[in-house]
Scaffold this motif. Structure first.
Motif, PDB file in Angstrom:
ATOM      1  N   GLU A   1       0.833  -1.212   0.000  1.00  0.00           N
ATOM      2  CA  GLU A   1       0.000   0.000   0.000  1.00  0.00           C
ATOM      3  C   GLU A   1       0.867   1.261   0.000  1.00  0.00           C
ATOM      4  O   GLU A   1       0.561   2.234  -0.697  1.00  0.00           O
ATOM      5  CB  GLU A   1      -0.931  -0.019   1.222  1.00  0.00           C
ATOM      6  CG  GLU A   1      -2.014   1.018   1.188  1.00  0.00           C
ATOM      7  CD  GLU A   1      -3.098   0.771   0.147  1.00  0.00           C
ATOM      8  OE1 GLU A   1      -3.809   1.736  -0.174  1.00  0.00           O
ATOM      9  OE2 GLU A   1      -3.237  -0.363  -0.366  1.00  0.00           O
TER      10      GLU A   1
ATOM     11  N   LEU B   1      -5.409  -0.937   7.517  1.00  0.00           N
ATOM     12  CA  LEU B   1      -5.425  -0.068   6.341  1.00  0.00           C
ATOM     13  C   LEU B   1      -6.020   1.327   6.588  1.00  0.00           C
ATOM     14  O   LEU B   1      -5.444   2.310   6.113  1.00  0.00           O
ATOM     15  CB  LEU B   1      -6.095  -0.765   5.163  1.00  0.00           C
ATOM     16  CG  LEU B   1      -5.292  -1.941   4.586  1.00  0.00           C
ATOM     17  CD1 LEU B   1      -6.028  -2.577   3.416  1.00  0.00           C
ATOM     18  CD2 LEU B   1      -3.880  -1.532   4.191  1.00  0.00           C
ATOM     19  N   PRO B   2      -7.120   1.482   7.320  1.00  0.00           N
ATOM     20  CA  PRO B   2      -7.601   2.845   7.593  1.00  0.00           C
ATOM     21  C   PRO B   2      -6.583   3.666   8.395  1.00  0.00           C
ATOM     22  O   PRO B   2      -6.387   4.848   8.129  1.00  0.00           O
ATOM     23  CB  PRO B   2      -8.890   2.629   8.390  1.00  0.00           C
ATOM     24  CG  PRO B   2      -9.334   1.251   8.032  1.00  0.00           C
ATOM     25  CD  PRO B   2      -8.070   0.471   7.799  1.00  0.00           C
TER      26      PRO B   2
ATOM     27  N   LYS C   1       3.986  12.590   4.300  1.00  0.00           N
ATOM     28  CA  LYS C   1       4.292  13.081   2.943  1.00  0.00           C
ATOM     29  C   LYS C   1       5.416  14.077   2.950  1.00  0.00           C
ATOM     30  O   LYS C   1       5.577  14.897   3.767  1.00  0.00           O
ATOM     31  CB  LYS C   1       3.066  13.696   2.316  1.00  0.00           C
ATOM     32  CG  LYS C   1       2.129  12.638   1.794  1.00  0.00           C
ATOM     33  CD  LYS C   1       1.020  13.260   1.010  1.00  0.00           C
ATOM     34  CE  LYS C   1       0.159  12.174   0.405  1.00  0.00           C
ATOM     35  NZ  LYS C   1      -0.892  12.656  -0.394  1.00  0.00           N
TER      36      LYS C   1
ATOM     37  N   ASN D   1       1.119   4.099  -3.120  1.00  0.00           N
ATOM     38  CA  ASN D   1       0.854   5.517  -2.877  1.00  0.00           C
ATOM     39  C   ASN D   1       2.094   6.383  -3.052  1.00  0.00           C
ATOM     40  O   ASN D   1       2.142   7.518  -2.564  1.00  0.00           O
ATOM     41  CB  ASN D   1       0.239   5.703  -1.499  1.00  0.00           C
ATOM     42  CG  ASN D   1      -1.221   5.335  -1.474  1.00  0.00           C
ATOM     43  OD1 ASN D   1      -2.072   6.139  -1.807  1.00  0.00           O
ATOM     44  ND2 ASN D   1      -1.519   4.081  -1.126  1.00  0.00           N
TER      45      ASN D   1
ATOM     46  N   MET E   1       0.001   7.767   6.243  1.00  0.00           N
ATOM     47  CA  MET E   1       0.605   8.219   4.983  1.00  0.00           C
ATOM     48  C   MET E   1       0.376   9.718   4.759  1.00  0.00           C
ATOM     49  O   MET E   1       1.265  10.406   4.267  1.00  0.00           O
ATOM     50  CB  MET E   1       0.053   7.427   3.798  1.00  0.00           C
ATOM     51  CG  MET E   1       0.604   6.019   3.719  1.00  0.00           C
ATOM     52  SD  MET E   1       0.171   5.178   2.175  1.00  0.00           S
ATOM     53  CE  MET E   1      -1.577   4.928   2.361  1.00  0.00           C
ATOM     54  N   LYS E   2      -0.771  10.224   5.125  1.00  0.00           N
ATOM     55  CA  LYS E   2      -1.051  11.654   4.970  1.00  0.00           C
ATOM     56  C   LYS E   2      -0.057  12.488   5.785  1.00  0.00           C
ATOM     57  O   LYS E   2       0.326  13.566   5.375  1.00  0.00           O
ATOM     58  CB  LYS E   2      -2.460  11.988   5.432  1.00  0.00           C
ATOM     59  CG  LYS E   2      -3.542  11.558   4.491  1.00  0.00           C
ATOM     60  CD  LYS E   2      -4.905  11.908   5.070  1.00  0.00           C
ATOM     61  CE  LYS E   2      -6.014  11.289   4.257  1.00  0.00           C
ATOM     62  NZ  LYS E   2      -7.313  11.471   4.888  1.00  0.00           N
TER      63      LYS E   2
ATOM     64  N   LYS F   1      -3.787   4.886   6.080  1.00  0.00           N
ATOM     65  CA  LYS F   1      -4.118   6.044   5.255  1.00  0.00           C
ATOM     66  C   LYS F   1      -3.813   7.341   5.994  1.00  0.00           C
ATOM     67  O   LYS F   1      -3.240   8.275   5.434  1.00  0.00           O
ATOM     68  CB  LYS F   1      -5.585   5.991   4.827  1.00  0.00           C
ATOM     69  CG  LYS F   1      -5.838   4.967   3.755  1.00  0.00           C
ATOM     70  CD  LYS F   1      -7.269   4.952   3.321  1.00  0.00           C
ATOM     71  CE  LYS F   1      -7.434   3.835   2.284  1.00  0.00           C
ATOM     72  NZ  LYS F   1      -8.769   3.696   1.805  1.00  0.00           N
ATOM     73  N   ASN F   2      -4.169   7.404   7.264  1.00  0.00           N
ATOM     74  CA  ASN F   2      -3.886   8.571   8.090  1.00  0.00           C
ATOM     75  C   ASN F   2      -2.380   8.745   8.268  1.00  0.00           C
ATOM     76  O   ASN F   2      -1.852   9.853   8.166  1.00  0.00           O
ATOM     77  CB  ASN F   2      -4.591   8.445   9.444  1.00  0.00           C
ATOM     78  CG  ASN F   2      -4.402   9.655  10.302  1.00  0.00           C
ATOM     79  OD1 ASN F   2      -4.545  10.788   9.856  1.00  0.00           O
ATOM     80  ND2 ASN F   2      -4.075   9.430  11.557  1.00  0.00           N
TER      81      ASN F   2
END
Length: 151
Positions: free
Chosen positions: A25, A140-141, A151, A29, A147-148, A144-145
């Motif tokens: 994942e 996974l949820p 960055k 991304n 990864m944000k 996502k947080n």
């Protein structure tokens, strides 16, 4: 995008399975990610100015799995301060073993990284095997947080 080292502590392969999905994942991304199943201190220190993600199950009395324990011990013994390290922890456990043992491997690693002055990107994720039969689905949820924020 971030360069992320994924450090895995697994007894029966569950944490390794989560880590494989997480690495996939991350790469999908745009992040660079490498998974370490038998991580050394040198492997970990290579990310001291980047991002580390620890994904670990818990064994015995809330302990760190054998494949991750040498890294934990080396970090604890040598105590290299890492104020530039951003990190996250996914802890896996079973709450039926009691609160003091539940996700103990991940809780211990999280506490050590805080002592080493590393910066937690987001709160540790504790995955309870009694609630989540598919740990990947729970991770996974949270990822996502995570990864944000890297960055």
């Amino acid at each position: 995008m971030a360069n992320i080292g994924v450090f895995v502590g697994s007894v029966f392969g569950g944490a390794e399975e989560v880590a494989e999905e997480v690495v996939s994942e991350l790469k999908a991304n745009g992040h660079q990610a490498e998974m370490f199943v038998e991580p050394s201190l040198e492997d970990f220190l290579a990310y001291r100015d980047q991002v580390a993600l620890v994904i670990t199950s818990t064994t015995g009395q809330g302990e760190i799995p054998e494949n991750l324990l040498p890294l934990f011990s080396a970090l604890n013994d040598q105590f290299p301060l890492m104020p530039a390290l951003n990190y996250g922890v996914i802890a896996m456990g079973d709450s039926s073993y009691g609160e003091d043992r539940y996700c103990g491997g991940g809780r211990r690693f999280d506490a050590l990284l805080q002592e080493l002055q590393a910066k937690s990107v987001t709160e540790r994720l504790d995955i309870d095997a009694c609630v989540h039969f598919d740990a990947v689905e729970a991770a996974l949820p949270w990822l996502k947080n995570f990864m944000k924020k890297v960055k």
